[in-house]
Design a protein around this motif. Structure first.
Motif, PDB file in Angstrom:
ATOM      1  N   LYS A  98      -0.824  -2.949  43.086  1.00 41.86           N
ATOM      2  CA  LYS A  98      -0.957  -2.282  44.380  1.00 41.86           C
ATOM      3  C   LYS A  98       0.421  -1.894  44.879  1.00 41.86           C
ATOM      4  N   ARG A  99       0.589  -0.628  45.176  1.00 39.37           N
ATOM      5  CA  ARG A  99       1.834  -0.096  45.742  1.00 39.37           C
ATOM      6  C   ARG A  99       1.482   0.604  47.051  1.00 39.37           C
ATOM      7  N   GLU A 100       2.445   1.244  47.654  1.00 34.79           N
ATOM      8  CA  GLU A 100       2.202   1.918  48.930  1.00 34.79           C
ATOM      9  C   GLU A 100       1.105   2.977  48.820  1.00 34.79           C
ATOM     10  N   ASN A 101       1.270   3.919  47.912  1.00 29.50           N
ATOM     11  CA  ASN A 101       0.325   5.024  47.792  1.00 29.50           C
ATOM     12  C   ASN A 101      -0.434   4.987  46.470  1.00 29.50           C
ATOM     13  N   PHE A 102      -0.507   3.826  45.828  1.00 33.72           N
ATOM     14  CA  PHE A 102      -1.069   3.749  44.494  1.00 33.72           C
ATOM     15  C   PHE A 102      -1.752   2.404  44.297  1.00 33.72           C
ATOM     16  N   GLU A 103      -2.920   2.447  43.708  1.00 33.35           N
ATOM     17  CA  GLU A 103      -3.627   1.217  43.378  1.00 33.35           C
ATOM     18  C   GLU A 103      -4.239   1.389  41.985  1.00 33.35           C
ATOM     19  N   PHE A 104      -3.990   0.406  41.108  1.00 32.72           N
ATOM     20  CA  PHE A 104      -4.479   0.465  39.734  1.00 32.72           C
ATOM     21  C   PHE A 104      -5.187  -0.841  39.416  1.00 32.72           C
ATOM     22  N   HIS A 105      -6.387  -0.733  38.866  1.00 32.08           N
ATOM     23  CA  HIS A 105      -7.153  -1.919  38.492  1.00 32.08           C
ATOM     24  C   HIS A 105      -7.689  -1.715  37.082  1.00 32.08           C
ATOM     25  N   PHE A 106      -7.354  -2.632  36.170  1.00 26.11           N
ATOM     26  CA  PHE A 106      -7.858  -2.597  34.809  1.00 26.11           C
ATOM     27  C   PHE A 106      -8.453  -3.958  34.488  1.00 26.11           C
ATOM     28  N   PRO A 107      -9.787  -4.067  34.435  1.00 28.68           N
ATOM     29  CA  PRO A 107     -10.454  -5.366  34.243  1.00 28.68           C
ATOM     30  C   PRO A 107     -10.474  -5.810  32.779  1.00 28.68           C
ATOM     31  N   LEU A 108      -9.330  -6.150  32.240  1.00 28.63           N
ATOM     32  CA  LEU A 108      -9.225  -6.530  30.832  1.00 28.63           C
ATOM     33  C   LEU A 108      -9.983  -7.831  30.543  1.00 28.63           C
ATOM     34  N   GLY A 109      -9.763  -8.852  31.345  1.00 34.17           N
ATOM     35  CA  GLY A 109     -10.444 -10.131  31.142  1.00 34.17           C
ATOM     36  C   GLY A 109     -11.950 -10.006  31.297  1.00 34.17           C
ATOM     37  N   THR A 110     -12.383  -9.247  32.285  1.00 35.32           N
ATOM     38  CA  THR A 110     -13.811  -9.034  32.506  1.00 35.32           C
ATOM     39  C   THR A 110     -14.425  -8.265  31.334  1.00 35.32           C
ATOM     40  N   SER A 111     -13.709  -7.279  30.819  1.00 40.21           N
ATOM     41  CA  SER A 111     -14.205  -6.500  29.677  1.00 40.21           C
ATOM     42  C   SER A 111     -14.367  -7.380  28.442  1.00 40.21           C
ATOM     43  N   ILE A 112     -13.413  -8.266  28.217  1.00 39.53           N
ATOM     44  CA  ILE A 112     -13.499  -9.170  27.065  1.00 39.53           C
ATOM     45  C   ILE A 112     -14.678 -10.121  27.227  1.00 39.53           C
ATOM     46  N   LEU A 113     -14.883 -10.656  28.433  1.00 41.24           N
ATOM     47  CA  LEU A 113     -16.007 -11.560  28.682  1.00 41.24           C
ATOM     48  C   LEU A 113     -17.342 -10.847  28.457  1.00 41.24           C
ATOM     49  N   ILE A 114     -17.500  -9.652  28.987  1.00 43.83           N
ATOM     50  CA  ILE A 114     -18.740  -8.897  28.808  1.00 43.83           C
ATOM     51  C   ILE A 114     -18.958  -8.577  27.333  1.00 43.83           C
ATOM     52  N   SER A 115     -17.886  -8.236  26.622  1.00 39.92           N
ATOM     53  CA  SER A 115     -17.991  -7.950  25.196  1.00 39.92           C
ATOM     54  C   SER A 115     -18.459  -9.172  24.414  1.00 39.92           C
ATOM     55  N   LEU A 116     -17.911 -10.340  24.732  1.00 39.09           N
ATOM     56  CA  LEU A 116     -18.324 -11.569  24.043  1.00 39.09           C
ATOM     57  C   LEU A 116     -19.787 -11.911  24.321  1.00 39.09           C
ATOM     58  N   VAL A 117     -20.210 -11.758  25.567  1.00 37.55           N
ATOM     59  CA  VAL A 117     -21.600 -12.062  25.930  1.00 37.55           C
ATOM     60  C   VAL A 117     -22.554 -11.099  25.218  1.00 37.55           C
ATOM     61  N   LEU A 118     -22.246  -9.804  25.238  1.00 37.46           N
ATOM     62  CA  LEU A 118     -23.121  -8.834  24.575  1.00 37.46           C
ATOM     63  C   LEU A 118     -23.127  -9.022  23.063  1.00 37.46           C
ATOM     64  N   THR A 119     -21.985  -9.357  22.467  1.00 29.77           N
ATOM     65  CA  THR A 119     -21.930  -9.608  21.034  1.00 29.77           C
ATOM     66  C   THR A 119     -22.803 -10.792  20.659  1.00 29.77           C
ATOM     67  N   GLY A 120     -22.710 -11.865  21.431  1.00 29.18           N
ATOM     68  CA  GLY A 120     -23.546 -13.035  21.174  1.00 29.18           C
ATOM     69  C   GLY A 120     -25.023 -12.737  21.341  1.00 29.18           C
TER      70      GLY A 120
END
Length: 74
Positions: free
Chosen positions: A41-63
Motif C-alpha cells: 500500500k502506497r499513497e496512490n497505489f495498492e497491490f494485492h497478490f494472494p500467493l499463500g491463498t492461491s497455494i492453499l486453494i490449489s492444494l485443496v483442489l488437487t487433493g
C-alpha cells in the motif's frame, strides 16, 4: 446428443458451484490474509497478490480431484 447434455449439465453445476463459493468467500476470515500473501500500500497505489491463498486453494483442489479420480478408478 446424450453426451452434449451431460457436458452442459456438468458445466452448469460447475458454474453454480463457483457462484456459491464466491458468495460465501467473504465469510471465510483468513482467505486473502494468509502468510505469503503480498500486500503493498502506497499513497496512490495498492497491490494485492494472494500467493499463500492461491497455494492453499490449489492444494485443496488437487487433493479433492485426486480423491475423486482414486474412487472413480475402482
Amino acid at each position: 446428443m446424450q453426451g452434449m447434455g451431460k457436458i452442459l449439465l456438468v458445466a452448469g453445476l460447475l458454474i453454480a458451484g463457483i457462484g456459491l463459493a464466491l458468495m460465501f468467500a467473504d465469510k471465510v476470515p483468513f482467505l486473502g490474509r494468509l502468510p505469503g500473501d503480498i500486500n503493498i500500500k502506497r499513497e496512490n497505489f495498492e497491490f494485492h497478490f494472494p500467493l499463500g491463498t492461491s497455494i492453499l486453494i490449489s492444494l485443496v483442489l488437487t487433493g479433492l480431484l485426486w480423491l475423486i479420480s482414486h474412487f472413480k478408478g475402482r
